[in-house]
Design a protein around this motif. Structure first.
Motif, mmCIF file in Angstrom:
data_model
loop_
_atom_site.group_PDB
_atom_site.id
_atom_site.type_symbol
_atom_site.label_atom_id
_atom_site.label_comp_id
_atom_site.label_asym_id
_atom_site.label_seq_id
_atom_site.Cartn_x
_atom_site.Cartn_y
_atom_site.Cartn_z
ATOM 1 N N SER A 136 22.867 73.204 52.303
ATOM 2 C CA SER A 136 23.394 73.825 53.524
ATOM 3 C C SER A 136 24.348 72.853 54.195
ATOM 4 N N LYS A 137 24.943 73.294 55.298
ATOM 5 C CA LYS A 137 25.828 72.445 56.075
ATOM 6 C C LYS A 137 25.045 71.250 56.605
ATOM 7 N N SER A 138 25.705 70.078 56.611
ATOM 8 C CA SER A 138 25.058 68.885 57.146
ATOM 9 C C SER A 138 25.056 68.939 58.664
ATOM 10 N N GLU A 139 23.984 68.431 59.260
ATOM 11 C CA GLU A 139 23.961 68.289 60.721
ATOM 12 C C GLU A 139 24.969 67.247 61.173
ATOM 13 N N ARG A 140 25.405 66.415 60.249
ATOM 14 C CA ARG A 140 26.312 65.324 60.616
ATOM 15 C C ARG A 140 27.774 65.725 60.504
ATOM 16 N N GLY A 141 28.062 66.975 60.217
ATOM 17 C CA GLY A 141 29.456 67.416 60.117
ATOM 18 C C GLY A 141 30.108 66.942 58.828
ATOM 19 N N TRP A 142 31.405 66.689 58.896
ATOM 20 C CA TRP A 142 32.162 66.313 57.689
ATOM 21 C C TRP A 142 31.882 64.884 57.260
ATOM 22 N N GLU A 143 31.816 64.686 55.975
ATOM 23 C CA GLU A 143 31.968 63.337 55.409
ATOM 24 C C GLU A 143 33.343 63.368 54.763
ATOM 25 N N LEU A 144 34.264 62.551 55.289
ATOM 26 C CA LEU A 144 35.672 62.724 54.935
ATOM 27 C C LEU A 144 36.338 61.410 54.551
ATOM 28 N N GLN A 167 36.591 59.154 47.331
ATOM 29 C CA GLN A 167 37.018 60.034 48.429
ATOM 30 C C GLN A 167 35.991 61.159 48.590
ATOM 31 N N GLU A 168 35.634 61.416 49.837
ATOM 32 C CA GLU A 168 34.693 62.496 50.143
ATOM 33 C C GLU A 168 35.422 63.604 50.903
ATOM 34 N N ALA A 188 24.924 56.910 54.272
ATOM 35 C CA ALA A 188 24.168 57.202 55.489
ATOM 36 C C ALA A 188 24.345 58.674 55.849
ATOM 37 N N HIS A 189 25.530 59.234 55.594
ATOM 38 C CA HIS A 189 25.770 60.643 55.915
ATOM 39 C C HIS A 189 24.994 61.572 54.986
ATOM 40 N N THR A 190 25.038 61.271 53.699
ATOM 41 C CA THR A 190 24.479 62.177 52.691
ATOM 42 C C THR A 190 23.635 61.381 51.720
ATOM 43 N N PHE A 229 39.842 69.558 61.060
ATOM 44 C CA PHE A 229 39.421 68.191 61.396
ATOM 45 C C PHE A 229 39.947 67.818 62.779
ATOM 46 N N SER A 230 39.116 67.135 63.558
ATOM 47 C CA SER A 230 39.565 66.630 64.856
ATOM 48 C C SER A 230 40.570 65.504 64.641
ATOM 49 N N LYS A 231 41.318 65.196 65.691
ATOM 50 C CA LYS A 231 42.290 64.117 65.600
ATOM 51 C C LYS A 231 41.582 62.790 65.344
ATOM 52 N N GLU A 232 40.429 62.615 65.973
ATOM 53 C CA GLU A 232 39.647 61.377 65.790
ATOM 54 C C GLU A 232 39.250 61.171 64.326
ATOM 55 N N LEU A 233 38.699 62.247 63.741
ATOM 56 C CA LEU A 233 38.245 62.174 62.355
ATOM 57 C C LEU A 233 39.444 61.933 61.437
#
Ligand code: NAG
Ligand code: NAG
Length: 261
Positions: A136-144, A167-168, A188-190, A229-233
């Motif tokens: 399912s979708k991660s609670e942590r959002g994108w790993e990018l 690259q993720e 740590a993300h996944t 994707f947000s500008k920050e990400l």
């Protein structure tokens, strides 16, 4: 166990199950997934030759089968490996073509002569789903973008390194390591970044060895412009997009996995 080139098959025949189409700037500049994967695996095979693990005359053939259009290889005996590509779709979606792909994975023979199965990103998740892991979708959002994944002890043996820089590009994750599989890599993300089946027939990777820095840059720009994707990400991942990658090493290990009986 030392592997010698003479133990390894001479032709690597890969059936690529195509599950997505790259965004237009990637397709235009780098080709569709069959082209991108062929160049990755060719580089991997070259590395095996340099390492003396494949014969200098070894060749690679790769054919794409668009499983979204119900195209599958006719005869399993024609292939050393079946590789499931990435996709912008969700592995857990209840779509006819995705359900069919899951059943296909469940029904693939696992005997000595059966082709090896490799899953990349969406392919990793499809294999997880096929073997009853939660996806399912991660609670942590994108790993990018550029990521250094930690390899487990079996992962170090399989991938022949202590880390894998890759690259993720995912939001969906496989939550469990299914029964009969061993974890090869984590971040740590996944937690579940890569796994191998205990019978040595199936290997998966959450990251994208087929994505170079320039390909990743296109994805980040395109999906930032379209609001994904947000500008920050985007800024954070652009900063490290050209960091060194272990893609060719990963490709070499995938080739060796497919070539060994
Ligand atoms: C942005 O582009 C991607 C294609 O890579 C697509 O899957 C996604 O749905 C798009 N998002 C929006 C909000 O348009
Ligand atoms: C065996 C193992 O490491 N399983 C982990 C898979 O990932 C989930 C969360 O992402 C963990 O809770 C499991 O422990």
């Amino acid at each position: 166990m030392a592997v010698m080139a003479s133990q390894v098959k001479n032709t690597l025949r890969v059936a690529l199950l195509v599950c997505g189409t790259p965004i237009p700037p990637v397709a235009e500049n780098f080709g569709e997934y069959p082209v991108i994967f062929k160049s990755l695996l060719a580089a991997g095979l070259d590395k095996l030759k340099q390492q003396g693990l494949a014969e200098p005359s070894s060749e690679l053939t790769l054919e794409g089968f668009d499983v979204r259009e119900d195209k599958y290889p006719e005869r399993l005996a024609d292939w050393d490996a079946i590789l499931i590509s990435g996709s912008a779709s969700n592995a857990y979606d209840d779509f006819p073509w995705i359900n069919k792909l899951v059943r296909y994975v469940q029904q693939l023979p696992r005997d000595k002569n059966a082709p090896k199965l490799v899953g990349i990103c969406f392919g990793h998740q499809i294999i997880g789903r096929a073997y009853n892991a939660r996806v399912s979708k991660s609670e942590r959002g994108w790993e990018l973008g550029w990521t250094s994944t930690q390899l487990t002890d079996p992962g170090s043996k399989f991938w022949q390194d202590s880390i894998m820089r890759i690259q993720e590009l995912h939001q969906d994750v496989v939550h469990d390591v299914p029964q009969g599989f061993t974890l090869l890599a984590s971040t740590a993300h996944t937690m579940n970044q890569s796994m191998i089946s205990d019978d040595g027939k199936i290997v998966t990777l959450q990251g994208h060895p087929e994505f170079t820095g320039p390909i990743m840059k296109e994805f980040i720009q395109f999906r930032t412009a379209n609001g994904t994707f947000s500008k920050e990400l985007s800024d954070a991942s652009m900063k490290v997009v050209d960091n060194p990658l272990d893609n060719v090493n990963a490709a070499a290990r995938i080739c060796l996995f497919a070539l060994l009986a």
